[in-house]
Write an enzyme that holds these catalytic residues in place. Structure first.
Site, PDB file in Angstrom:
ATOM      1  N   ASP A  51       1.028  -0.790   0.345  1.00  0.00           N
ATOM      2  CA  ASP A  51      -0.057  -0.169  -0.055  1.00  0.00           C
ATOM      3  C   ASP A  51       0.642   0.874  -0.178  1.00  0.00           C
ATOM      4  O   ASP A  51       0.623   2.279   0.395  1.00  0.00           O
ATOM      5  CB  ASP A  51      -0.917  -0.186   1.371  1.00  0.00           C
ATOM      6  CG  ASP A  51      -0.415  -0.095   2.511  1.00  0.00           C
ATOM      7  OD1 ASP A  51       0.833   0.285   2.730  1.00  0.00           O
ATOM      8  OD2 ASP A  51      -1.033  -0.421   3.895  1.00  0.00           O
ATOM      9  N   LYS A 120      -1.304  -9.669   2.757  1.00  0.00           N
ATOM     10  CA  LYS A 120      -0.654  -8.924   3.962  1.00  0.00           C
ATOM     11  C   LYS A 120      -1.629  -7.784   4.968  1.00  0.00           C
ATOM     12  O   LYS A 120      -2.504  -7.040   3.965  1.00  0.00           O
ATOM     13  CB  LYS A 120       0.434  -8.369   3.383  1.00  0.00           C
ATOM     14  CG  LYS A 120       1.216  -7.660   5.051  1.00  0.00           C
ATOM     15  CD  LYS A 120       2.870  -7.327   4.309  1.00  0.00           C
ATOM     16  CE  LYS A 120       3.063  -5.904   3.752  1.00  0.00           C
ATOM     17  NZ  LYS A 120       2.707  -5.031   4.832  1.00  0.00           N
ATOM     18  N   GLU A 122      -1.641  -4.806   8.864  1.00  0.00           N
ATOM     19  CA  GLU A 122      -1.159  -5.102   9.533  1.00  0.00           C
ATOM     20  C   GLU A 122      -1.737  -4.993  11.181  1.00  0.00           C
ATOM     21  O   GLU A 122      -2.820  -4.942  11.049  1.00  0.00           O
ATOM     22  CB  GLU A 122      -0.528  -3.462   9.639  1.00  0.00           C
ATOM     23  CG  GLU A 122       0.053  -2.601   8.246  1.00  0.00           C
ATOM     24  CD  GLU A 122      -0.100  -1.288   7.732  1.00  0.00           C
ATOM     25  OE1 GLU A 122       0.049  -0.770   9.172  1.00  0.00           O
ATOM     26  OE2 GLU A 122       1.108  -0.850   7.662  1.00  0.00           O
ATOM     27  N   GLU A 189       8.835  -4.180  10.803  1.00  0.00           N
ATOM     28  CA  GLU A 189       9.940  -3.046  10.121  1.00  0.00           C
ATOM     29  C   GLU A 189       9.634  -2.002  11.529  1.00  0.00           C
ATOM     30  O   GLU A 189       9.309  -1.509  12.342  1.00  0.00           O
ATOM     31  CB  GLU A 189       8.602  -2.327   9.129  1.00  0.00           C
ATOM     32  CG  GLU A 189       8.869  -0.966   8.895  1.00  0.00           C
ATOM     33  CD  GLU A 189       7.549  -0.524   7.534  1.00  0.00           C
ATOM     34  OE1 GLU A 189       7.051  -1.026   7.412  1.00  0.00           O
ATOM     35  OE2 GLU A 189       8.113   0.868   7.216  1.00  0.00           O
TER      36      GLU A 189
HETATM   37  O1  KIV Z   1       3.454  -0.890   1.776  1.00  0.00           O
HETATM   38  C1  KIV Z   1       4.817  -1.430   1.208  1.00  0.00           C
HETATM   39  O2  KIV Z   1       5.096  -1.478   0.259  1.00  0.00           O
HETATM   40  C2  KIV Z   1       5.093  -2.446   3.351  1.00  0.00           C
HETATM   41  C3  KIV Z   1       6.201  -3.010   2.829  1.00  0.00           C
HETATM   42  C4  KIV Z   1       6.980  -1.175   3.547  1.00  0.00           C
HETATM   43  C5  KIV Z   1       6.939  -4.009   3.974  1.00  0.00           C
HETATM   44  O3  KIV Z   1       4.478  -2.851   3.627  1.00  0.00           O
END
Ligand code: KIV
Length: 271
Positions: A51, A120, A122, A189
């Protein structure tokens, strides 16, 4: 024998095997067909349709504004450019928090409309129910802990996370939860390297770091940052492999000069 070199198609099982053998996993972001094709041909293991598209593709200050439809548009282009790498798509802000049914519907849309292999999202304990519901539909989930940019309004800054003992303990506990419920991998991160190393040793699934040191199972960077297409963002963890901002600018300047001076097109470049 290298798992990476002998894999025709990277799956979540391949990544697990790579961790078992101590073979590092390479991951980069991409948001379009052409870049995905280059990354895939170079042999990248995982392409993340992050994102971060909200920042580097759409020009927003944070990752919050990007929509599910926009992520689906970017992700389907990436999938069309990819043959070998595992394509993972970020679930955008507001599509999975607090409502596991909505989380499942969002994840199903991503899988159906893009052809990607995983999503993915968070967070740890707080999004456990959403993750479990998505997993129950057979959709592989990658977790993301530490600095989670969708919570930037709560954190207030992009500084290193989990330096204090209490936050470090909570992060370790979240990593164990994600591992136990069945996430296939976790991104960590911007956290202290020693903490990332501890998590990587303790959990079974591959840990992919960004600003988390080298004692993890793989690394990820935002493509536009590592290629130097972005030029204002310079955190300590970022290694720039190129300065494409200047190179592209110089090529465009050259083109403008050629057009203005009628150097382009020449006799051979016309019909
Ligand atoms: O959105 C993204 O690019 C990410 C990476 C920094 C892991 O979540």
């Amino acid at each position: 024998m290298s798992v990476h070199k002998n894999t025709r198609k990277v799956t979540t099982h391949v990544l697990a095997e790579m961790k078992m053998r101590g073979e590092k996993i390479s991951m980069l972001t991409a948001y379009d067909f052409s870049m995905a094709k280059i990354l895939d041909e170079a042999g990248i293991d995982v392409i993340l349709v992050g994102d971060s598209a909200s920042n580097v593709m759409a020009g927003y200050d944070t990752t919050l504004p990007i929509t599910l439809n926009e992520m689906i548009y970017f992700a389907s282009a990436v999938v069309r450019g990819t043959k070998r790498a595992l394509v993972v798509v970020d679930m955008p802000f507001g599509t999975y928090q607090g409502n596991s049914k909505e989380a499942l519907n969002s994840a199903i849309r991503i899988m159906k409309e893009t052809g990607a292999s995983a999503v993915k999202l968070e967070g740890g304990e707080v999004v456990k129910e959403s993750i479990q519901r998505i997993l129950s539909a057979g959709i592989p989930v990658m977790g993301h802990l530490g600095l989670t940019p969708q919570s930037i309004n709560k954190f207030g800054t992009f500084v290193v996370r989990a330096r204090e003992e209490e936050e470090a303990k909570a992060l370790i506990s979240d990593a164990h939860i994600l591992d136990k419920i069945g996430c296939f991998s976790i991104v960590l991160e911007k956290i202290p390297a020693a903490l990332a190393a501890k998590v990587s040793k303790e959990v079974r699934v591959p840990i992919i770091g960004i600003g988390a040191g080298h004692e993890v199972d793989g690394q990820v960077l935002v493509l536009h940052d590592m290629l130097g297409i972005t030029n204002e963002f310079s955190p300590r963890f970022l290694r720039r492999y190129h300065n494409l901002f200047e190179e592209i600018k110089s090529a465009v300047t050259h083109y403008i000069q050629d057009v203005k001076s009628v150097e382009f097109p020449n006799d051979k470049e016309q019909y």
